[in-house]
Enzyme design. Structure first.
Site, PDB file in Angstrom:
ATOM      1  N   ASP A  94       0.861  -1.186   0.000  1.00  0.00           N
ATOM      2  CA  ASP A  94       0.000   0.000   0.000  1.00  0.00           C
ATOM      3  C   ASP A  94       0.895   1.233   0.000  1.00  0.00           C
ATOM      4  O   ASP A  94       1.319   1.729   1.036  1.00  0.00           O
ATOM      5  CB  ASP A  94      -0.926  -0.032   1.225  1.00  0.00           C
ATOM      6  N   ALA A  95       1.228   1.682  -1.214  1.00  0.00           N
ATOM      7  CA  ALA A  95       2.204   2.765  -1.381  1.00  0.00           C
ATOM      8  C   ALA A  95       1.591   4.002  -2.040  1.00  0.00           C
ATOM      9  O   ALA A  95       2.176   5.072  -2.001  1.00  0.00           O
ATOM     10  CB  ALA A  95       3.377   2.260  -2.216  1.00  0.00           C
ATOM     11  N   LYS A  96       0.430   3.830  -2.649  1.00  0.00           N
ATOM     12  CA  LYS A  96      -0.305   4.923  -3.320  1.00  0.00           C
ATOM     13  C   LYS A  96       0.607   5.771  -4.196  1.00  0.00           C
ATOM     14  O   LYS A  96       0.726   6.982  -4.034  1.00  0.00           O
ATOM     15  CB  LYS A  96      -1.047   5.777  -2.291  1.00  0.00           C
ATOM     16  N   ARG A  97       1.257   5.096  -5.171  1.00  0.00           N
ATOM     17  CA  ARG A  97       2.202   5.781  -6.060  1.00  0.00           C
ATOM     18  C   ARG A  97       1.504   6.263  -7.335  1.00  0.00           C
ATOM     19  O   ARG A  97       0.295   6.139  -7.473  1.00  0.00           O
ATOM     20  CB  ARG A  97       3.370   4.839  -6.398  1.00  0.00           C
TER      21      ARG A  97
END
Ligand code: OMP
Length: 271
Positions: A94-97
């Site tokens: 879960d890095a929301k890149r």
């Protein structure tokens, strides 16, 4: 991992639970802080106690990046531990890149190739060329933010643009992108009333649904409106499970919380 393999696991375990590994050194039991790698030891104990109750784990990278090199190493050890001991479990970075294509390719390599996660969360704001580099990875999944669980979701996502709410534009437009079969979407459990409309646009894609537990989302409502023919839901709880106890029994307490959710899911699946 393919979505078909994920559905097989869901049916085998009677669970579509995703456990969020959001490790905060101020919240984990004090005795772990004396160990060399408290973050990894915490995760290992949680995974050992709960892997039979869930089909996915989701470390949010913020909780690792916050601790610098030691945090990143703990993330690396955690994903290696999962891939070695539980390859059947779906893993989410879960890095929301999301960035210009050239940069997104490097983000995708970092999470899907180097760390070897099954999936990564991505923000859609920069559009098609920022997301397609993630979609290019075979048997990997890009989980794009659609309608998030927080209050701020109403600032932009539900605003009408060219006659349609922005989150619906995101869902519809992304269906035409290259390798869009590798897309999953984030929809918050706190917004259960939106699921029926969302399913009209994307009847079959998997949805990652955070917001059950600490944020107050309702599991039954999400299932009623969000479940697809192949189940199509991964319901995440992080704090509600991993911080059930701050004492030496923390892993057992986490398992009890996970089992409670798994049993509710079993009832839904059997209906
Ligand atoms: P808990 O509220 O502790 O269960 O944690 C929720 C987790 O899901 C955190 O890692 C959040 O960053 C993440 N999340 C949301 O809470 N809301 C969203 O809309 C999207 C996410 C996410 O992408 O996972």
């Amino acid at each position: 991992m393919t979505t078909q393999e994920l559905t097989v696991q869901i049916k085998k375990k009677n669970s579509f639970l995703c456990i969020g590994l959001d490790v905060d050194l101020n919240k984990i039991p004090k005795h772990l802080l004396e160990l060399e790698d408290p973050i990894f030891e915490f995760n290992k104990a949680i995974i050992d106690a709960t892997h039979h109750l869930c089909v996915a784990y989701k470390p949010n990278t913020a909780f690792y990046e916050a601790y610098g090199i030691k945090g990143w190493q703990a993330l690396e050890k955690t994903i290696k531990y999962l891939n070695t001991n539980h390859p059947e479990i779906f893993t989410i970075a879960d890095a929301k890149r999301g960035d210009i294509g050239n940069t997104s390719t490097m983000y995708a390599k970092a999470f899907l190739e180097d760390l070897a996660f099954d999936s990564v969360t991505v923000a859609p704001y920069m559009g098609k060329d920022s997301v397609e580099p993630f979609l290019a990875f075979k048997n990997k999944h890009t989980i794009m933010l659609a309608l998030t669980s927080n209050e701020g979701a109403f600032d932009f996502q539900t605003k009408t643009v060219e006659g349609k709410e922005l989150y619906k534009q995101v869902l519809e437009t992304s269906k035409s992108w290259k390798n869009s079969e590798n897309l999953m979407y984030v929809v918050g459990a706190t917004k259960a009333e939106y699921f029926a409309d969302i399913r009209k646009i994307i009847p079959n894609n998997f949805l990652l649904v955070p917001g059950v537990g600490a944020q107050g989302g309702n599991l039954q409502d999400v299932c009623k409106y969000g479940m697809s023919e192949n189940v199509g839901l991964l319901i995440n709880s992080s704090r509600g499970i991993i911080y059930a106890s701050t004492e030496k029994d923390f892993a057992q307490a986490a398992a009890t919380k996970a089992k409670d959710l798994q049993q509710q899911m079993e009832v839904v699946l059997n209906n």
